[in-house]
Design a protein around this motif. Structure first.
Motif, PDB file in Angstrom:
ATOM      1  N   GLY A  10      -9.878 -12.330  23.171  1.00 18.40           N
ATOM      2  CA  GLY A  10      -9.204 -11.736  22.027  1.00 18.40           C
ATOM      3  C   GLY A  10      -9.644 -12.355  20.718  1.00 18.40           C
ATOM      4  O   GLY A  10      -9.901 -11.652  19.721  1.00 18.40           O
ATOM      5  N   VAL A  11      -9.785 -13.671  20.679  1.00 24.02           N
ATOM      6  CA  VAL A  11     -10.217 -14.383  19.474  1.00 24.02           C
ATOM      7  C   VAL A  11     -11.649 -13.979  19.112  1.00 24.02           C
ATOM      8  O   VAL A  11     -11.979 -13.756  17.942  1.00 24.02           O
ATOM      9  N   LYS A  12     -12.511 -13.876  20.109  1.00 23.40           N
ATOM     10  CA  LYS A  12     -13.898 -13.464  19.874  1.00 23.40           C
ATOM     11  C   LYS A  12     -13.966 -12.074  19.259  1.00 23.40           C
ATOM     12  O   LYS A  12     -14.754 -11.812  18.327  1.00 23.40           O
ATOM     13  N   GLU A  13     -13.135 -11.153  19.780  1.00 24.56           N
ATOM     14  CA  GLU A  13     -13.144  -9.779  19.281  1.00 24.56           C
ATOM     15  C   GLU A  13     -12.632  -9.718  17.842  1.00 24.56           C
ATOM     16  O   GLU A  13     -13.183  -8.977  17.006  1.00 24.56           O
ATOM     17  N   ILE A  14     -11.612 -10.522  17.533  1.00 21.29           N
ATOM     18  CA  ILE A  14     -11.098 -10.573  16.157  1.00 21.29           C
ATOM     19  C   ILE A  14     -12.175 -11.109  15.222  1.00 21.29           C
ATOM     20  O   ILE A  14     -12.400 -10.576  14.125  1.00 21.29           O
ATOM     21  N   ALA A  15     -12.880 -12.166  15.670  1.00 20.01           N
ATOM     22  CA  ALA A  15     -13.951 -12.755  14.855  1.00 20.01           C
ATOM     23  C   ALA A  15     -15.075 -11.744  14.628  1.00 20.01           C
ATOM     24  O   ALA A  15     -15.639 -11.646  13.517  1.00 20.01           O
ATOM     25  N   ARG A  17     -14.847  -8.396  14.626  1.00 19.62           N
ATOM     26  CA  ARG A  17     -14.409  -7.335  13.714  1.00 19.62           C
ATOM     27  C   ARG A  17     -14.311  -7.822  12.275  1.00 19.62           C
ATOM     28  O   ARG A  17     -14.602  -7.082  11.326  1.00 19.62           O
ATOM     29  N   ALA A  18     -13.899  -9.064  12.107  1.00 21.31           N
ATOM     30  CA  ALA A  18     -13.727  -9.603  10.750  1.00 21.31           C
ATOM     31  C   ALA A  18     -15.025 -10.185  10.196  1.00 21.31           C
ATOM     32  O   ALA A  18     -15.066 -10.579   9.020  1.00 21.31           O
ATOM     33  N   ASN A  19     -16.030 -10.295  11.097  1.00 22.10           N
ATOM     34  CA  ASN A  19     -17.327 -10.865  10.701  1.00 22.10           C
ATOM     35  C   ASN A  19     -17.163 -12.316  10.213  1.00 22.10           C
ATOM     36  O   ASN A  19     -17.699 -12.710   9.168  1.00 22.10           O
ATOM     37  N   VAL A  20     -16.374 -13.078  10.985  1.00 16.94           N
ATOM     38  CA  VAL A  20     -16.167 -14.502  10.683  1.00 16.94           C
ATOM     39  C   VAL A  20     -16.367 -15.294  11.963  1.00 16.94           C
ATOM     40  O   VAL A  20     -16.562 -14.732  13.046  1.00 16.94           O
ATOM     41  N   SER A  21     -16.302 -16.611  11.862  1.00 19.37           N
ATOM     42  CA  SER A  21     -16.452 -17.460  13.045  1.00 19.37           C
ATOM     43  C   SER A  21     -15.140 -17.519  13.835  1.00 19.37           C
ATOM     44  O   SER A  21     -14.057 -17.231  13.302  1.00 19.37           O
ATOM     45  N   ILE A  22     -15.275 -17.917  15.108  1.00 17.10           N
ATOM     46  CA  ILE A  22     -14.089 -18.111  15.949  1.00 17.10           C
ATOM     47  C   ILE A  22     -13.186 -19.175  15.343  1.00 17.10           C
ATOM     48  O   ILE A  22     -11.953 -19.067  15.366  1.00 17.10           O
ATOM     49  N   SER A  36      -9.723 -18.436   2.873  1.00 16.79           N
ATOM     50  CA  SER A  36      -9.316 -17.729   1.654  1.00 16.79           C
ATOM     51  C   SER A  36      -8.237 -16.699   1.975  1.00 16.79           C
ATOM     52  O   SER A  36      -8.142 -16.209   3.109  1.00 16.79           O
ATOM     53  N   GLU A  37      -7.468 -16.350   0.949  1.00 14.20           N
ATOM     54  CA  GLU A  37      -6.381 -15.389   1.134  1.00 14.20           C
ATOM     55  C   GLU A  37      -6.921 -14.026   1.563  1.00 14.20           C
ATOM     56  O   GLU A  37      -6.325 -13.343   2.403  1.00 14.20           O
ATOM     57  N   GLU A  38      -8.068 -13.630   0.983  1.00 17.88           N
ATOM     58  CA  GLU A  38      -8.651 -12.333   1.320  1.00 17.88           C
ATOM     59  C   GLU A  38      -9.054 -12.282   2.798  1.00 17.88           C
ATOM     60  O   GLU A  38      -8.763 -11.312   3.500  1.00 17.88           O
ATOM     61  N   THR A  39      -9.700 -13.377   3.288  1.00 17.78           N
ATOM     62  CA  THR A  39     -10.119 -13.437   4.695  1.00 17.78           C
ATOM     63  C   THR A  39      -8.906 -13.488   5.617  1.00 17.78           C
ATOM     64  O   THR A  39      -8.878 -12.863   6.679  1.00 17.78           O
ATOM     65  N   LYS A  40      -7.900 -14.247   5.189  1.00 23.34           N
ATOM     66  CA  LYS A  40      -6.671 -14.368   5.991  1.00 23.34           C
ATOM     67  C   LYS A  40      -6.008 -13.008   6.162  1.00 23.34           C
ATOM     68  O   LYS A  40      -5.571 -12.653   7.269  1.00 23.34           O
ATOM     69  N   LYS A  41      -5.932 -12.216   5.084  1.00 24.15           N
ATOM     70  CA  LYS A  41      -5.314 -10.887   5.150  1.00 24.15           C
ATOM     71  C   LYS A  41      -6.097  -9.974   6.095  1.00 24.15           C
ATOM     72  O   LYS A  41      -5.519  -9.212   6.877  1.00 24.15           O
ATOM     73  N   LYS A  42      -7.441 -10.048   6.009  1.00 26.26           N
ATOM     74  CA  LYS A  42      -8.276  -9.225   6.869  1.00 26.26           C
ATOM     75  C   LYS A  42      -8.053  -9.570   8.349  1.00 26.26           C
ATOM     76  O   LYS A  42      -7.880  -8.672   9.189  1.00 26.26           O
ATOM     77  N   ILE A  46      -6.253  -7.317  11.488  1.00 29.71           N
ATOM     78  CA  ILE A  46      -6.900  -7.035  12.782  1.00 29.71           C
ATOM     79  C   ILE A  46      -6.020  -7.513  13.931  1.00 29.71           C
ATOM     80  O   ILE A  46      -5.892  -6.833  14.954  1.00 29.71           O
ATOM     81  N   ILE A  47      -5.401  -8.683  13.760  1.00 31.99           N
ATOM     82  CA  ILE A  47      -4.486  -9.210  14.785  1.00 31.99           C
ATOM     83  C   ILE A  47      -3.348  -8.233  15.035  1.00 31.99           C
ATOM     84  O   ILE A  47      -2.989  -7.947  16.179  1.00 31.99           O
ATOM     85  N   GLU A  48      -2.791  -7.680  13.945  1.00 35.11           N
ATOM     86  CA  GLU A  48      -1.683  -6.726  14.085  1.00 35.11           C
ATOM     87  C   GLU A  48      -2.169  -5.431  14.742  1.00 35.11           C
ATOM     88  O   GLU A  48      -1.493  -4.873  15.602  1.00 35.11           O
ATOM     89  N   GLU A  49      -3.359  -4.983  14.353  1.00 33.51           N
ATOM     90  CA  GLU A  49      -3.916  -3.758  14.920  1.00 33.51           C
ATOM     91  C   GLU A  49      -4.154  -3.898  16.424  1.00 33.51           C
ATOM     92  O   GLU A  49      -3.902  -2.990  17.212  1.00 33.51           O
ATOM     93  N   MET A  50      -4.619  -5.096  16.853  1.00 34.33           N
ATOM     94  CA  MET A  50      -4.904  -5.352  18.272  1.00 34.33           C
ATOM     95  C   MET A  50      -3.651  -5.756  19.047  1.00 34.33           C
ATOM     96  O   MET A  50      -3.688  -5.875  20.268  1.00 34.33           O
ATOM     97  N   ASP A  51      -2.547  -5.962  18.320  1.00 26.84           N
ATOM     98  CA  ASP A  51      -1.310  -6.470  18.949  1.00 26.84           C
ATOM     99  C   ASP A  51      -1.612  -7.746  19.742  1.00 26.84           C
ATOM    100  O   ASP A  51      -1.160  -7.937  20.865  1.00 26.84           O
TER     101      ASP A  51
END
Length: 354
Positions: A10-15, A17-22, A36-42, A46-51
């Motif tokens: 799940g963490v890998k998939e979130i990373a 989609r967000a184009n960030v590191s694990i 950053s706040e912008e990255t945190k919101k993104k 995604i976490i909410e979308e994936m439940d």
């Protein structure tokens, strides 16, 4: 703590989609700095979308939150060492879960004092526990206190004896009514048609000792169903001193010479064994509860015929583990877990570990 395979995926998939590191995802999940706040919101979107729900244990460990389990049980006393057994089980469980950030704090009350129970219970709450394991000895006081715990939305597990309508998370201990019926069945095998049976409740506050009364009810129900309830006599002794128990018991035995069996509804069966031994009454079959040194001594001598034991060490251990499983969402906790009802004699006591 190492993540589960499902969680890591799940963490890998979130990373991805967000184009960030694990590591960045992990910092957001556990509310650490450096994102950053912008990255945190993104990432949160995604976490909410994936439940996605991170493992509860991993979250607690990562946040370094310490959970405080509070234990409220009677103190070990000169009168009885029974409570050393559940305490040993509690300590064993506490040691096993310590690595997961759980501390266990102990609060002991006087088994013969309602005021002690109230004072110790209130002191315990002031320490703001996250979960509570309690052995209720005073029904009215315990019900009131349990309600207060539930209003605070704290998990509550009972051991040794339950409460009417059992308001907590779980009860782990004996099925009191059935243990009383078992005692009656054991006695029924040994008595003759003309014999009588004495049921003994030894407590300074019997009205509040729900567990003793439930055993007595189970005991009497066995003989009632066979039409032999008239053979059962009940004696309540409201003092736990040997001399006072003797004063109460001897007149009954003198007035009722047909009494050939005695059932004691708690671990104080050793008091009755001592009295019978002093007066050389080896003709009376004696049944009681709990694997205590004094009781075993009288079991070996033959003054006690049967001890009924319900694994107090295991009760303490399972009680703590129930709180642990519940708070860490490891598994569902059964509402009632009844201990096996073990029959101990002088022939098998060496193989019993309590």
């Amino acid at each position: 703590m190492k993540k589960t395979e499902t969680e890591l995926t799940g963490v890998k998939e979130i990373a991805r989609r967000a184009n960030v590191s694990i590591g960045t995802v992990d910092r957001v999940i556990h509310n650490r700095k450096g994102v950053s706040e912008e990255t945190k919101k993104k990432i949160n979107a995604i976490i909410e979308e994936m439940d996605f729900r991170p493992n509860k244990m991993a979250s607690l460990l990562a946040s370094r939150k310490i959970l405080n389990f509070a234990i409220l049980i009677p103190a070990v006393s000169d009168e009885t060492d029974y409570w050393s057994y559940p305490l040993n089980g509690i300590k064993q469980a506490a040691e096993e879960i310590r690595q997961f950030g759980v501390t266990v704090n102990y609060h002991f009350y006087d088994l013969n004092s309602k005021s002690s129970f109230h004072a110790v219970a209130e002191e315990m709450l002031q320490n703001e526990p996250d979960a509570i394991l309690m052995a209720p000895s005073f029904v009215e006081e315990s019900i009131i206190f349990a309600q207060k715990i539930l209003e605070l939305e704290l998990p509550l597990v009972f051991i040794n004896s339950d409460l009417p309508d059992q308001p907590g998370l779980a009860y782990i201990g004996p099925e009191l009514y059935q243990s009383g019926k078992l005692a009656a069945q054991l006695i029924s095998f040994a008595i003759q048609k003309q014999d009588k049976i004495l049921t003994l409740n030894i407590s300074t506050d019997l009205e509040n000792n729900h567990h003793l009364l439930r055993k007595e009810q189970g005991f009497k129900s066995f003989f009632e169903s066979s039409g032999k309830l008239n053979k059962v006599i009940t004696l309540n002794i409201n003092d736990t001193k040997l001399t006072e128990a003797e004063k109460a018991l001897l007149p009954v035995l003198e007035a009722e010479p047909a009494i050939k069996a005695i059932f004691v509804t708690n671990s104080r069966v050793n008091l009755i064994a001592e009295i019978l031994a002093q007066h050389k009454r080896t003709d009376i079959l004696l049944v009681g509860y709990d694997f205590l040194k004094k009781n075993i001594d009288h079991l070996i001598s033959g003054q006690i015929t049967f001890l009924i034991c319900q694994r107090p060490k295991e009760q303490g251990y399972l009680g703590v583990m129930a709180l642990y499983k519940h708070l860490f969402k490891i598994s569902e906790v059964e509402k009632s877990t009844y201990m096996p009802i073990d029959i101990i004699t002088k022939e098998n006591y060496l193989f019993y570990n309590g």
